[in-house]
Design a protein around this motif. Structure first.
Motif, PDB file in Angstrom:
ATOM      1  N   LEU A   1      82.619  -5.380  67.001  1.00 22.84           N
ATOM      2  CA  LEU A   1      83.872  -4.818  66.483  1.00 22.84           C
ATOM      3  C   LEU A   1      84.935  -4.936  67.563  1.00 22.84           C
ATOM      4  N   TYR A   2      86.147  -5.138  67.110  1.00 23.08           N
ATOM      5  CA  TYR A   2      87.272  -5.097  68.047  1.00 23.08           C
ATOM      6  C   TYR A   2      88.479  -4.552  67.289  1.00 23.08           C
ATOM      7  N   GLY A   3      89.108  -3.544  67.858  1.00 23.66           N
ATOM      8  CA  GLY A   3      90.284  -2.955  67.204  1.00 23.66           C
ATOM      9  C   GLY A   3      89.974  -2.425  65.814  1.00 23.66           C
ATOM     10  N   GLY A   4      88.763  -1.963  65.616  1.00 26.05           N
ATOM     11  CA  GLY A   4      88.383  -1.384  64.329  1.00 26.05           C
ATOM     12  C   GLY A   4      88.027  -2.410  63.279  1.00 26.05           C
ATOM     13  N   GLU A   5      87.980  -3.677  63.672  1.00 23.75           N
ATOM     14  CA  GLU A   5      87.667  -4.715  62.686  1.00 23.75           C
ATOM     15  C   GLU A   5      86.400  -5.464  63.086  1.00 23.75           C
ATOM     16  N   LEU A   6      85.675  -5.893  62.082  1.00 22.52           N
ATOM     17  CA  LEU A   6      84.444  -6.644  62.337  1.00 22.52           C
ATOM     18  C   LEU A   6      84.825  -8.085  62.699  1.00 22.52           C
ATOM     19  N   LYS A   7      84.383  -8.543  63.886  1.00 21.86           N
ATOM     20  CA  LYS A   7      84.766  -9.881  64.327  1.00 21.86           C
ATOM     21  C   LYS A   7      83.610 -10.873  64.202  1.00 21.86           C
ATOM     22  N   VAL A   8      82.419 -10.392  64.542  1.00 18.50           N
ATOM     23  CA  VAL A   8      81.250 -11.284  64.489  1.00 18.50           C
ATOM     24  C   VAL A   8      80.053 -10.494  63.981  1.00 18.50           C
ATOM     25  N   MET A   9      79.208 -11.141  63.160  1.00 20.55           N
ATOM     26  CA  MET A   9      77.966 -10.468  62.763  1.00 20.55           C
ATOM     27  C   MET A   9      76.901 -11.530  62.526  1.00 20.55           C
ATOM     28  N   GLY A  10      75.693 -11.271  62.965  1.00 22.48           N
ATOM     29  CA  GLY A  10      74.625 -12.223  62.712  1.00 22.48           C
ATOM     30  C   GLY A  10      73.410 -11.920  63.558  1.00 22.48           C
ATOM     31  N   GLU A  11      72.408 -12.838  63.486  1.00 18.49           N
ATOM     32  CA  GLU A  11      71.199 -12.639  64.268  1.00 18.49           C
ATOM     33  C   GLU A  11      71.480 -12.983  65.729  1.00 18.49           C
ATOM     34  N   VAL A  12      70.887 -12.212  66.613  1.00 17.02           N
ATOM     35  CA  VAL A  12      71.182 -12.388  68.042  1.00 17.02           C
ATOM     36  C   VAL A  12      70.813 -13.799  68.500  1.00 17.02           C
ATOM     37  N   ASP A  13      69.606 -14.244  68.137  1.00 18.53           N
ATOM     38  CA  ASP A  13      69.150 -15.558  68.585  1.00 18.53           C
ATOM     39  C   ASP A  13      70.101 -16.653  68.124  1.00 18.53           C
TER      40      ASP A  13
ATOM     41  N   GLY B   1      72.562  -3.799  66.162  1.00 23.71           N
ATOM     42  CA  GLY B   1      73.431  -3.347  67.247  1.00 23.71           C
ATOM     43  C   GLY B   1      74.901  -3.434  66.876  1.00 23.71           C
ATOM     44  N   LEU B   2      75.611  -2.346  67.176  1.00 19.91           N
ATOM     45  CA  LEU B   2      77.072  -2.358  66.989  1.00 19.91           C
ATOM     46  C   LEU B   2      77.677  -2.488  68.371  1.00 19.91           C
ATOM     47  N   LEU B   3      78.399  -3.578  68.577  1.00 29.38           N
ATOM     48  CA  LEU B   3      78.963  -3.827  69.898  1.00 29.38           C
ATOM     49  C   LEU B   3      80.472  -3.773  69.849  1.00 29.38           C
ATOM     50  N   GLY B   4      81.021  -3.553  70.992  1.00 27.01           N
ATOM     51  CA  GLY B   4      82.473  -3.575  71.055  1.00 27.01           C
ATOM     52  C   GLY B   4      82.943  -2.842  72.281  1.00 27.01           C
ATOM     53  N   PRO B   5      84.165  -3.135  72.721  1.00 23.64           N
ATOM     54  CA  PRO B   5      84.696  -2.408  73.875  1.00 23.64           C
ATOM     55  C   PRO B   5      85.024  -0.970  73.495  1.00 23.64           C
ATOM     56  N   ASN B   6      85.417  -0.166  74.476  1.00 20.02           N
ATOM     57  CA  ASN B   6      85.795   1.221  74.169  1.00 20.02           C
ATOM     58  C   ASN B   6      86.915   1.237  73.143  1.00 20.02           C
ATOM     59  N   GLY B   7      86.799   2.128  72.176  1.00 22.04           N
ATOM     60  CA  GLY B   7      87.856   2.264  71.159  1.00 22.04           C
ATOM     61  C   GLY B   7      87.788   1.211  70.075  1.00 22.04           C
ATOM     62  N   SER B   8      86.672   0.492  69.993  1.00 20.89           N
ATOM     63  CA  SER B   8      86.606  -0.563  68.977  1.00 20.89           C
ATOM     64  C   SER B   8      86.168  -0.027  67.615  1.00 20.89           C
ATOM     65  N   GLY B   9      85.645   1.207  67.581  1.00 15.94           N
ATOM     66  CA  GLY B   9      85.283   1.816  66.303  1.00 15.94           C
ATOM     67  C   GLY B   9      83.799   1.920  66.052  1.00 15.94           C
ATOM     68  N   LYS B  10      82.987   1.623  67.059  1.00  9.05           N
ATOM     69  CA  LYS B  10      81.537   1.642  66.811  1.00  9.05           C
ATOM     70  C   LYS B  10      81.004   3.067  66.671  1.00  9.05           C
ATOM     71  N   THR B  11      81.469   3.978  67.539  1.00  9.28           N
ATOM     72  CA  THR B  11      81.014   5.370  67.420  1.00  9.28           C
ATOM     73  C   THR B  11      81.581   6.003  66.148  1.00  9.28           C
ATOM     74  N   THR B  12      82.816   5.632  65.812  1.00  8.53           N
ATOM     75  CA  THR B  12      83.414   6.136  64.564  1.00  8.53           C
ATOM     76  C   THR B  12      82.548   5.728  63.378  1.00  8.53           C
ATOM     77  N   THR B  13      82.077   4.469  63.391  1.00  7.54           N
ATOM     78  CA  THR B  13      81.220   3.988  62.302  1.00  7.54           C
ATOM     79  C   THR B  13      79.957   4.833  62.209  1.00  7.54           C
ATOM     80  N   LEU B  14      79.364   5.083  63.366  1.00  3.61           N
ATOM     81  CA  LEU B  14      78.125   5.868  63.388  1.00  3.61           C
ATOM     82  C   LEU B  14      78.371   7.283  62.853  1.00  3.61           C
ATOM     83  N   LYS B  15      79.492   7.869  63.259  1.00  2.32           N
ATOM     84  CA  LYS B  15      79.798   9.233  62.824  1.00  2.32           C
ATOM     85  C   LYS B  15      80.148   9.292  61.343  1.00  2.32           C
TER      86      LYS B  15
END
Lengths: 574, 324
Positions: B213-225, B41-55
């Motif tokens: 993602l926040y502001g186009g930068e990766l802030k946190v990544m890992g397993e959900v649990d 899952g790529l998470l982030g508020p609007n404009g954080s860059g997640k859709t850009t990453t997908l595209k």
């Protein structure tokens, strides 16, 4: 409009095709190389300059990066061209078919065929408006226009707006995220629009044909013919009997026709080549349409008198056809039977000859025309005399006529789809219109004709655009040399240098325009309507081959431009 | 080590205007891997860059810097798309086609035989539940139906990698649940799913790993649990306890230097309640919520409040279900 009557052989077609393809692809290749080089080198040089003057750090590995930048243009563009060709080579017919069907469905469901309603309404009103007329020309011209004009608007709208709408609605995104090549999208679109256009034109042409036949009164049906002419090339002899490139100008502004003087040694000579006697049906039918220019009243009750002489170019044998009065406002049709008896002026007795042996040698023959009324003039152009072979069926000529119209529409589709790959709908429409119209507009036509008719080493009268501007500003006659009458600096050597530079720049501009003349399509090649309306067949070699060549010539460059535009375009760019 | 389906290295994206001037930096030095068979899952508020990453992954945008490999091929390679399914944020489909034509068209873009395509179309139409509207043009579809047909087109090629942009957007709770079930089903089939969403509950329900993602930068990544486990707290689930039992527990905890921070009865989430109601309505179509029932419902609540400290046998089952 002056019809093109000279046969356009396959080699000329291939040469023309190669010129257009070569010029267009060459221009775009060079432009792409320049752009890539600039994009790589200019920022580097700029940073280096800033470093020199502002004390910023000098770009690292400057030399290496500069060489890389300079090589990037040719290398990347060549690689890009190769990839593009590969993309076209690897196209999947299945995907192209899917995209073609999609385009057809889109056109149909977006009511593209409503053009048929406009056509039907116009035809209904025309039936009422033209009722009772017996001029077949009007009917044929009307049908061609009522089909080609709405169709032109339709294909412009379809081809220029289809892809931009897809990009705007982002429906194209779903397609490009499948294993679809950009080349397949372009080709699929082209084929789809072409299929819709062909179907619509075919349907309307059938209705148009029935309308023409039904509308034409019984006694005027004989006008529905398709004459099959064999044309020759025309030269003149002046009143002394010397060769002349042009006939006499009797004061007409339009020097389409040259005139020969009656009662002198002035002659108009048509030279025919590659006559296939099997097509002549054991007779020689000569049809002509000359303009009479009376310098004195003469015998007002009779038209001017002329005589044809058939000349065997190999043996020089001359066979005089009896003198005839010309029809001053219509065609003169003279039928000479194959076994022909004539008065031989050399032997001063009647002689019977087989015309095909006596007058025609290896398919070549000359026809000499003289005017027999002293002091009167006969005017003729190359298309004014031709040999007639048996008529072609009118319906077949009509179909070929619409083939020309269809080719024109397909070319517009090609331009429209290409433009729509790199710009939005309205801009693509305007760009296509400009590309289609620019050679057809009279001011441009004059410029292009001057450039096309310029012989090697010859200067264009009045010079290029810069010299012409100077001449307009200084009220200098185009006939006189510029350096003899103008001295902007007072120093002869400096003036000479200035004029030299002006001429050089003009030379470059004119060469650019010459390039443009080769690249811009001449849509008059597609005008088959006049020929058909005047009762002529639409022949392959004089009409359809140039039209086919013109259409084919643009396919490769347009496909490449469309492909690269789409490939290098970020569909999601904000 | 698991096989990487997606590799992103140092990816940056700058949007520029017509003149090439920098408008916005949508992504900045993003590096991540998506492994085979996981739901990422790529998470982030609007404009954080997640859709850009997908595209960028799909080749709809070109990276300004960095490298992307999808299924072992560069993002610009179209052949990789043979194994990819993509559901855009809005279903960008041809509105003049009907459902069958839509799926047939997208199916034709893949190497599938006519028979295989037909079979797949029938399966997918059934899967997404639009059998009743298969001949209707998409312009007549509701938003939820458009999402469903969008999902069907994304799965037409039975892809190995599925990219879903806001998959539950526009869906009602039933559709949302079905979508989540489907994502889990895809994972069970061994497929890799990459989804971006800002509906955190949805992501939490289905994703194995997430990146924020926040502001186009990766802030946190890992397993959900791992990311969601509160290491400093312990949670116990028991059957209903009396006040006396709770007091005793408090004492025990005090002996172990721990504090009881809260005692409450777990509650079902709204999604469960909604789904149960719809399910019951389907099984009892004539039943309606009446004013008498409303009064009875509030009375029951009042009684429950009063008898709060007395264990009751008629407590609804869902009250005992663990809180999510």
């Amino acid at each position: 409009m002056i019809p093109n009557i000279q046969p356009y052989d396959l080699m000329t077609g291939i040469k023309h095709w190669a010129t257009v393809v070569g010029t267009l692809t060459g221009v775009f290749f060079v432009l792409a190389v320049i752009l890539v080089t600039i994009s790589r080198v200019v920022p580097l040089l700029w940073n280096a300059l800033l470093a020199l003057f502002t004390g910023r750090p000098f770009p690292e590995k400057f030399g290496e990066r500069l060489v890389e930048g300079l090589l990037a243009g040719p290398v990347n563009v060549t690689k890009g061209v190769w990839n593009g060709l590969l993309d076209f080579a690897l196209m999947s017919p299945r995907r192209v078919w899917a995209l073609t069907v999609l385009t057809i469905r889109e056109s149909l469901r977006r009511k593209a065929f409503s053009v048929l309603v406009i056509f039907a309404v116009l035809m209904m009103f025309a039936g009422w408006f033209f009722a009772g007329g017996d001029d077949v020309k009007v009917y044929i011209s009307f049908v061609f226009r009522v089909i080609s004009w709405p169709m032109l608007i339709l294909v412009l709208l379809l081809s220029c707006w289809g892809l931009p709408r897809d990009i705007k609605d982002r429906s194209l995104h779903t397609v490009v995220t499948k294993p679809t090549r950009k080349s397949e999208i372009v080709v699929g679109r082209l084929l789809g629009y072409s299929a819709v256009t062909t179907a619509a034109v075919a349907l309307m042409a059938v209705v148009g044909y029935i309308w023409i036949v039904r509308q034409t009164p019984e006694d005027a049906r004989s006008q529905l013919i398709a004459r099959v002419p064999i044309y020759g090339t025309l030269t003149y002899l002046d009143r002394e009997g010397n060769f002349a490139e042009k006939g006499v100008n009797v004061g007409d502004e339009w020097d389409y026709r040259g005139f020969i003087e009656g009662g002198t040694r002035s002659r108009a000579i048509w030279e025919f080549k590659n006559i296939d006697t099997r097509r002549l049906n054991d007779q020689l039918v000569i049809e002509s349409n000359f303009e009479a220019k009376r310098m004195h009243k003469g015998d007002i009750g009779k038209t001017l008198l002329m005589q044809y002489t058939l000349i065997n170019p190999k043996s020089g044998d001359r066979i005089d056809v009896p003198q005839t009065h010309i029809s001053e406002f219509g065609e003169n049709i003279t039928t000479v039977p194959r076994q022909f008896t004539f008065y031989d002026r050399d032997t001063k007795q009647n002689r019977t000859v087989d015309l095909f042996d006596a007058a025609i040698a290896d398919g070549n023959m000359k026809i000499e025309v003289r005017c027999l009324n002293v002091g009167q003039f006969l005017g003729m152009a190359e298309a004014d005399l031709f040999l007639r072979t048996p008529n072609a069926p009118f319906w077949f000529a009509y179909v070929k006529g619409f083939a020309g119209t269809l080719l024109m529409l397909l070319l517009v589709i090609l331009f429209g789809v290409t433009a729509s790959c790199f710009t939005k709908g309205p801009v693509a429409t305007i760009a296509t219109c400009v590309f289609v119209l620019v050679r057809q507009l009279r001011p441009f036509q004059e410029i292009f004709e001057r450039i096309l008719n310029q012989k090697p080493g010859e200067e264009i009268l009045g010079g290029g655009p810069i010299e012409a501007t100077i001449r307009v500003y200084t009220h200098l006659n185009p006939q006189v040399p510029m350096h003899d009458h103008l001295s902007p600096t007072g120093s002869e050597s400096v003036d000479f240098l200035i004029f030299k530079v002006v001429k050089q720049i003009d030379g470059v501009i004119i060469e650019g325009l010459r390039l443009a003349v080769n690249v811009l399509p001449d849509f008059t090649q597609f005008y088959t309507e006049t020929r058909l309306a005047n009762g002529f067949d639409v022949s392959w070699d004089t009409t359809l081959l140039p039209a086919v060549t013109l259409t084919l010539a643009y396919i490769i460059p347009c496909l490449l431009i469309a492909y690269y535009s789409l490939k290098n375009r970020e569909l999601e760019a904000k | 080590m698991a096989e990487s389906v997606i590799q992103i290295r140092n990816l940056s994206k700058i949007y520029r205007d017509f003149w090439g001037r920098k408008k916005v930096r949508a992504l900045n030095s993003l590096s991540l891997d998506v492994e085979k068979g996981e739901v990422f899952g790529l998470l982030g508020p609007n404009g954080s860059g997640k859709t850009t990453t997908l595209k960028l992954l799909l080749g709809l945008l070109f990276p300004t810097e960095g490298k992307i490999t999808v299924l072992g091929k560069p993002a610009s390679n179209v052949e990789k798309n043979e194994r990819i399914g993509y559901l855009p944020e809005e279903s960008y489909l041809y509105k003049f086609l009907n459902a069958e034509e839509t799926l047939n068209f997208y199916g034709q873009l893949f190497k599938m035989s006519r028979v295989e395509r037909k079979k797949r179309i029938d399966e997918l139409i059934e899967l997404v539940g639009i059998q009743h509207a298969r001949k209707r043009q998409l312009k007549e579809y509701s938003k939820g139906m458009t999402r469903r047909i969008g999902l069907a087109q994304a799965l037409i090629n039975n892809p190995d990698l599925v990219m879903l942009d806001e998959p539950t957007s526009g869906l009602d709770p039933i559709g949302t649940r079905e979508m989540k079930d489907l994502i889990i089903q895809l994972k069970e089939q061994g497929k890799t799913v990459v989804m971006c969403s800002h509906l955190l509950a949805d992501v939490q329900d289905v994703c194995d790993r997430i990146a924020i993602l926040y502001g186009g930068e990766l802030k946190v990544m890992g397993e959900v649990d791992q990311l969601l486990t509160e290491q400093d707290e312990t949670q116990l689930h028991t059957s209903r306890l009396s006040e006396a039992a709770i007091s005793e527990i408090r004492e025990v905890l005090a002996r172990h230097n721990a504090e009881l921070s809260g005692v409450e009865q777990p509650r079902a989430n709204l999604e469960d309640l909604f789904l149960r109601t719809v399910h019951e309505s389907k099984s009892r179509p004539g039943r309606r919520f009446t004013s008498d029932e409303a009064a009875q419902s509030s009375a029951t609540t009042a009684v429950e409040t009063k008898t709060d400290d007395k264990p009751s046998d008629d407590t609804p089952d869902d009250k005992n279900s663990p809180a999510s």
